[in-house]
Motif scaffolding. Sequence first.
Motif, mmCIF file in Angstrom:
data_model
loop_
_atom_site.group_PDB
_atom_site.id
_atom_site.type_symbol
_atom_site.label_atom_id
_atom_site.label_comp_id
_atom_site.label_asym_id
_atom_site.label_seq_id
_atom_site.Cartn_x
_atom_site.Cartn_y
_atom_site.Cartn_z
ATOM 1 N N PRO A 13 46.113 27.425 30.479
ATOM 2 C CA PRO A 13 44.989 26.951 31.290
ATOM 3 C C PRO A 13 43.978 28.053 31.612
ATOM 4 C CG PRO A 13 46.875 27.365 32.690
ATOM 5 C CD PRO A 13 47.343 27.597 31.273
ATOM 6 N N ALA A 14 42.761 27.621 31.903
ATOM 7 C CA ALA A 14 41.766 28.519 32.483
ATOM 8 C C ALA A 14 42.191 28.843 33.911
ATOM 9 C CB ALA A 14 40.395 27.853 32.483
ATOM 10 N N THR A 15 41.627 29.891 34.455
ATOM 11 C CA THR A 15 41.952 30.277 35.824
ATOM 12 C C THR A 15 40.696 30.702 36.579
ATOM 13 O OG1 THR A 15 42.380 32.577 35.200
ATOM 14 C CG2 THR A 15 44.271 31.081 35.230
ATOM 15 N N SER A 16 40.806 30.692 37.881
ATOM 16 C CA SER A 16 39.769 31.264 38.737
ATOM 17 C C SER A 16 40.464 32.206 39.701
ATOM 18 C CB SER A 16 39.023 30.167 39.509
ATOM 19 O OG SER A 16 37.978 30.724 40.287
ATOM 20 N N ALA A 17 40.034 33.460 39.712
ATOM 21 C CA ALA A 17 40.670 34.460 40.573
ATOM 22 C C ALA A 17 39.796 34.758 41.790
ATOM 23 C CB ALA A 17 40.921 35.740 39.786
ATOM 24 N N ASN A 18 40.420 35.374 42.765
ATOM 25 C CA ASN A 18 39.803 35.817 44.030
ATOM 26 C C ASN A 18 39.646 34.669 45.024
ATOM 27 O OD1 ASN A 18 39.548 38.404 42.906
ATOM 28 N ND2 ASN A 18 37.494 37.952 42.135
ATOM 29 N N GLY A 97 34.013 34.339 33.944
ATOM 30 C CA GLY A 97 34.831 34.337 35.150
ATOM 31 C C GLY A 97 35.846 33.227 35.224
ATOM 32 N N MET A 98 36.264 32.690 34.062
ATOM 33 C CA MET A 98 37.286 31.642 34.045
ATOM 34 C C MET A 98 38.574 32.112 33.373
ATOM 35 S SD MET A 98 35.013 28.199 33.332
ATOM 36 C CE MET A 98 36.443 27.116 33.467
ATOM 37 N N GLY A 99 38.754 33.427 33.311
ATOM 38 C CA GLY A 99 40.022 33.979 32.854
ATOM 39 C C GLY A 99 40.255 33.915 31.365
ATOM 40 N N SER A 100 39.192 33.974 30.549
ATOM 41 C CA SER A 100 39.380 33.817 29.102
ATOM 42 C C SER A 100 40.223 34.936 28.503
ATOM 43 C CB SER A 100 38.029 33.737 28.389
ATOM 44 O OG SER A 100 37.254 34.897 28.599
ATOM 45 N N ASP A 143 46.254 39.005 38.909
ATOM 46 C CA ASP A 143 45.695 37.856 39.622
ATOM 47 C C ASP A 143 45.257 36.718 38.702
ATOM 48 O OD1 ASP A 143 43.712 39.692 38.796
ATOM 49 O OD2 ASP A 143 42.260 38.902 40.214
ATOM 50 N N ASN A 144 44.860 37.012 37.467
ATOM 51 C CA ASN A 144 44.503 35.949 36.519
ATOM 52 C C ASN A 144 45.688 35.500 35.670
ATOM 53 O OD1 ASN A 144 41.853 34.817 36.482
ATOM 54 N ND2 ASN A 144 41.033 36.833 35.963
ATOM 55 N N VAL A 145 46.512 36.432 35.232
ATOM 56 C CA VAL A 145 47.602 36.048 34.330
ATOM 57 C C VAL A 145 48.708 35.286 35.050
ATOM 58 C CG1 VAL A 145 47.137 37.886 32.666
ATOM 59 C CG2 VAL A 145 48.743 38.318 34.543
ATOM 60 N N ALA A 146 48.887 35.526 36.358
ATOM 61 C CA ALA A 146 49.941 34.806 37.086
ATOM 62 C C ALA A 146 49.679 33.299 37.112
ATOM 63 C CB ALA A 146 50.100 35.360 38.499
ATOM 64 N N PRO A 147 48.486 32.824 37.526
ATOM 65 C CA PRO A 147 48.281 31.370 37.469
ATOM 66 C C PRO A 147 48.237 30.819 36.052
ATOM 67 C CG PRO A 147 46.247 32.492 38.112
ATOM 68 C CD PRO A 147 47.345 33.512 38.149
ATOM 69 N N ALA A 148 47.744 31.611 35.091
ATOM 70 C CA ALA A 148 47.745 31.140 33.701
ATOM 71 C C ALA A 148 49.170 30.925 33.212
ATOM 72 C CB ALA A 148 47.017 32.139 32.809
ATOM 73 N N LEU A 149 50.084 31.793 33.600
ATOM 74 C CA LEU A 149 51.478 31.672 33.196
ATOM 75 C C LEU A 149 52.211 30.548 33.922
ATOM 76 C CD1 LEU A 149 52.568 35.418 33.019
ATOM 77 C CD2 LEU A 149 52.760 33.779 31.130
ATOM 78 N N GLY A 255 27.198 23.128 53.191
ATOM 79 C CA GLY A 255 28.541 22.809 53.659
ATOM 80 C C GLY A 255 29.607 22.753 52.594
ATOM 81 N N HIS A 256 29.296 23.258 51.389
ATOM 82 C CA HIS A 256 30.268 23.212 50.301
ATOM 83 C C HIS A 256 30.944 24.572 50.128
ATOM 84 C CE1 HIS A 256 28.814 19.280 49.204
ATOM 85 N NE2 HIS A 256 27.573 19.726 49.161
ATOM 86 N N PRO A 257 32.302 24.622 50.029
ATOM 87 C CA PRO A 257 33.044 25.888 49.902
ATOM 88 C C PRO A 257 32.908 26.491 48.503
ATOM 89 C CG PRO A 257 34.430 24.148 50.813
ATOM 90 C CD PRO A 257 33.221 23.496 50.221
ATOM 91 N N ALA A 258 31.777 27.125 48.239
ATOM 92 C CA ALA A 258 31.490 27.707 46.930
ATOM 93 C C ALA A 258 31.765 29.200 46.948
ATOM 94 C CB ALA A 258 30.032 27.459 46.549
ATOM 95 N N VAL A 259 32.357 29.695 45.860
ATOM 96 C CA VAL A 259 32.654 31.121 45.699
ATOM 97 C C VAL A 259 32.376 31.516 44.254
ATOM 98 C CG1 VAL A 259 34.434 31.124 47.504
ATOM 99 C CG2 VAL A 259 35.086 30.702 45.117
ATOM 100 N N VAL A 260 32.251 32.802 44.017
ATOM 101 C CA VAL A 260 32.154 33.297 42.653
ATOM 102 C C VAL A 260 33.527 33.159 42.006
ATOM 103 C CG1 VAL A 260 31.671 35.296 41.190
ATOM 104 C CG2 VAL A 260 30.328 34.899 43.268
ATOM 105 N N SER A 261 33.564 32.599 40.813
ATOM 106 C CA SER A 261 34.833 32.447 40.092
ATOM 107 C C SER A 261 35.166 33.748 39.380
ATOM 108 C CB SER A 261 34.726 31.309 39.075
ATOM 109 O OG SER A 261 35.940 31.148 38.378
ATOM 110 N N GLY A 262 36.257 34.380 39.779
ATOM 111 C CA GLY A 262 36.626 35.665 39.190
ATOM 112 C C GLY A 262 35.522 36.679 39.378
ATOM 113 N N ALA A 263 35.167 37.374 38.282
ATOM 114 C CA ALA A 263 34.074 38.335 38.325
ATOM 115 C C ALA A 263 32.722 37.673 38.112
ATOM 116 C CB ALA A 263 34.300 39.411 37.258
ATOM 117 N N GLY A 264 32.709 36.339 37.934
ATOM 118 C CA GLY A 264 31.471 35.630 37.710
ATOM 119 C C GLY A 264 31.098 35.623 36.234
ATOM 120 N N PRO A 265 29.988 34.978 35.939
ATOM 121 C CA PRO A 265 29.009 34.385 36.854
ATOM 122 C C PRO A 265 29.251 32.922 37.194
ATOM 123 C CG PRO A 265 28.116 34.352 34.649
ATOM 124 C CD PRO A 265 29.472 34.997 34.536
#
Length: 318
Positions: A13-18, A97-100, A143-149, A255-265
């Motif tokens: 799977p793809a991942t989002s870190a941070n 920033g999606m853990g490719s 932080d990225n490989v743990a959820p991918a695994l 009002g939306h909980p938006a964050v940078v995914s990983g290192a972005g963009p």
Amino acid sequence: MSFSSRALRIHVPATSANLGPGFDTLGLALAYGDELTVVTREEPGAHVTVQGVGAGEIETDETNLVVRSAAYVFERLGRVLPGLEIEANNRIPHGRGMGSSGSAIVAGVMIAAGLLASDPDDPLELTEDQLLAYATDLEGHPDNVAPALFGGLTIAWTNEDGPRFKRLLVHRGVAPLVLVPTFTMSTQHARSLQPEHVPHEDAVFNLSRSALLIAALTQSPELLLEATEDRLHQSYRGEAMPATRDLVRALRAAGHPAVVSGAGPSILVLSNGPAERLAASDLVGEIAPEWRVLTLAIDIKGATVEEIPVDSAFSSRV
């Protein structure tokens, strides 16, 4: 290892870190990933056929990151990697920033794990700790490989024995939305923009928000907007990706909980329910229609590997 042609199918799977405040610690697996079909061959080396993302761009021989990752595991265990024929169907965007890169590393580690487990002469089952350790060696941080695994929401850390993780189930009300721009961002460059030292009050701020984020993601999604506040990394990287910075600000102001995914963009929106996710998607359509909107679920399985019949491995090829 004696040669015996075998075939595997791998999904990562793809991942989002941070996830905002959880810098280099928190990660989330997303139900959007790459699938690889692997067949061992008698000839040494590797050949990779790439379909989808990265086709015509990434390496197709043994210098490919997936192959290098599999070879690393075999080398660490004193085994010889057999020749490989790989077909990669890639969906995870590169440099966004999606853990490719982490997913490619995990794919290689899972190829190694699958081949070692199915070795007819000397089968070897790798433990979760080994999988994480090898992937972290190659990626540099867990932080990225743990959820991918392992799937789901993961907390990753390192102690004197190496990387460790804890997997948590996410509240069913959490509805992820990923916004993908047309431009890319180098993870190395993004990390270089952060200062070596941060103010004490900012460190305390992020500690409180990281703790709150775990509660929000697992028990109380109504707290996600406040829980995703960050002072450690996003503001420092903002000048390098102003479009990402401005869209995050606009979403949060609404009002939306938006964050940078990983290192972005790319941007991750952790909405509290489908209705809020739809509202965030509609807002993006109004103010930033050039961004690609991915309405995703959370991947709870993580990386998977299955042995398949050799004669049907590439049956989809024309």
